[in-house]
Design a protein around this motif. Structure first.
Motif, mmCIF file in Angstrom:
data_model
loop_
_atom_site.group_PDB
_atom_site.id
_atom_site.type_symbol
_atom_site.label_atom_id
_atom_site.label_comp_id
_atom_site.label_asym_id
_atom_site.label_seq_id
_atom_site.Cartn_x
_atom_site.Cartn_y
_atom_site.Cartn_z
ATOM 1 N N TYR A 281 0.655 -1.467 -0.448
ATOM 2 C CA TYR A 281 -0.445 0.056 0.019
ATOM 3 C C TYR A 281 1.116 1.352 -0.081
ATOM 4 O O TYR A 281 0.447 2.584 0.577
ATOM 5 N N GLY A 282 1.892 1.331 -1.043
ATOM 6 C CA GLY A 282 2.968 2.384 -1.025
ATOM 7 C C GLY A 282 3.651 3.044 0.557
ATOM 8 O O GLY A 282 3.693 4.401 0.532
ATOM 9 N N GLY A 283 3.572 1.957 1.108
ATOM 10 C CA GLY A 283 4.549 2.071 2.606
ATOM 11 C C GLY A 283 5.783 1.067 2.995
ATOM 12 O O GLY A 283 4.976 -0.087 2.638
ATOM 13 N N ARG A 284 5.987 1.271 3.782
ATOM 14 C CA ARG A 284 7.182 -0.624 4.461
ATOM 15 C C ARG A 284 7.043 0.398 5.777
ATOM 16 O O ARG A 284 7.471 1.485 6.506
ATOM 17 N N ILE A 285 6.887 -0.716 6.824
ATOM 18 C CA ILE A 285 6.604 -0.641 8.607
ATOM 19 C C ILE A 285 7.388 -1.953 8.699
ATOM 20 O O ILE A 285 7.695 -2.906 8.301
ATOM 21 N N SER A 286 8.484 -1.344 9.903
ATOM 22 C CA SER A 286 9.229 -2.442 10.589
ATOM 23 C C SER A 286 7.833 -3.283 11.626
ATOM 24 O O SER A 286 7.189 -2.493 12.161
ATOM 25 N N LEU A 287 8.804 -5.005 11.649
ATOM 26 C CA LEU A 287 7.974 -5.658 12.618
ATOM 27 C C LEU A 287 8.278 -5.168 13.977
ATOM 28 O O LEU A 287 8.462 -6.697 14.986
ATOM 29 N N ASP A 288 9.415 -4.323 14.336
ATOM 30 C CA ASP A 288 10.587 -4.554 15.293
ATOM 31 C C ASP A 288 9.362 -4.531 17.138
ATOM 32 O O ASP A 288 9.533 -5.483 17.376
ATOM 33 N N ARG A 289 8.365 -3.468 16.825
ATOM 34 C CA ARG A 289 7.498 -3.644 17.973
ATOM 35 C C ARG A 289 6.057 -3.889 18.211
ATOM 36 O O ARG A 289 5.121 -4.428 18.740
#
Length: 316
Positions: A281-289
């Protein structure tokens, strides 16, 4: 004086599905709606929660990771918001999910689905591994499983009517996939997927879901579709593999339609296998939390990231 053991035993109502409801669910792929809050309770709670959600300081996906993103910014606010953290574990929901999935269940994702006046309808789709947007499986069932998918509990936080974009289902379509999730869709935030047989515009948050069709000439049987009208505070349960879509918001009212989806799988399912981020969806998020939440029973998969409290310290 003798103290009865039952004096210290807290009992509560069971909300498990009846045998007839379980049979109905397996036949049509969905069940409900059920009432969790009165419309007045839901409206008051949503007014309060909507303001709280503006503060992303404790959200597991920070604002700087969401530049250019759309739908991904609505993920997993149960991990920082008290009301949503309580909502996903409500016995009215979990007991019914246990009736389908068994005693050991995790909530692995939540999502908001807003629909504003003038928004197009959501295109027909199914989801098995949820690789449909990212190209990477986000959930994997054990190898001995016949099928995958997730149980979605879609809660109406506002009125959900045909005129403002309620859900649609095609009953009985949950046991076979019409889409190949190993294919990759092209993201275009300005795209319009399709126009249905009634001339209604439909899209999928910047993707064209038709790109995943196994048969490019196949079309959903919309004559079999049923609309899921719900009052604020009601929820419906369905397999993610069920063909589902939504009507457009016709703009007859200035109020948005807001749905909140919580997604559940047995705790044996692997969540985000071999992944440290989500890109879609046009984004990149870390799964760290990030972490899945055990809502009943035991965690049977040591590979899953788990959390026991929100980022604000509320216990699940």
């Amino acid at each position: 004086m003798t103290t009865e053991a039952t004096e210290n035993t807290e009992t509560r109502t069971s909300f498990a599905l009846s045998p007839e409801e379980i049979e109905q669910f397996h036949r049509q792929g969905f069940i409900g709606p059920f009432t969790l809050y009165t419309p007045e309770e839901m409206k008051a709670q949503w007014r309060k929660t909507r303001l709280q959600l503006l503060d992303r300081s404790d959200a597991v996906y920070p604002d700087d990771a969401l530049a250019g993103a759309t739908n991904i910014s609505n993920y997993d606010r149960h991990l920082d918001n008290d009301f949503l953290a309580s909502h996903i574990g409500r016995p009215e929901i979990v007991d019914r999910v246990n009736s389908i999935l068994g005693p050991d269940v995790i909530c692995w994702r939540t999502e908001f689905f807003p629909k504003h006046p003038g928004d197009e309808g959501t295109d027909w789709h199914q989801a098995d591994t949820f690789a449909n947007a990212s190209g990477t499986p986000q959930i994997l069932w054990p190898d001995n499983s016949d099928f995958g998918g997730t149980i979605t509990v879609w809660s109406a936080f506002t009125e959900a009517a045909v005129e403002n974009g309620c859900l649609q289902f095609i009953p009985g379509t949950h046991e076979s996939m019409n889409y190949d999730e190993t294919k990759r869709m092209h993201y275009d935030p300005n795209s319009i997927n399709s126009v249905d047989k009634d001339g209604i515009r439909r899209g999928f948050f910047g993707y064209d879901y038709r790109q995943l069709q196994k048969d490019p000439n196949w079309t959903p049987d919309e004559d079999q579709a049923v609309s899921q009208v719900m009052r604020p505070g009601q929820f419906i349960i369905f397999w993610s593999t069920l063909m589902h879509a939504s009507h457009p918001h016709e703009g007859k009212t200035n109020e948005m339609r807001m749905g909140f989806a919580s997604r559940y799988v047995p705790s044996t399912v692997t969540v985000y296998p071999d992944s440290d981020h989500i890109e879609e969806y046009g984004g990149r998020i870390s799964l760290d939390r990030y972490g899945s939440v055990l809502v009943s029973g035991e965690n049977k998969n040591a590979d899953n990231r788990m959390v026991t409290e929100t980022t604000r310290g509320k216990k699940f």
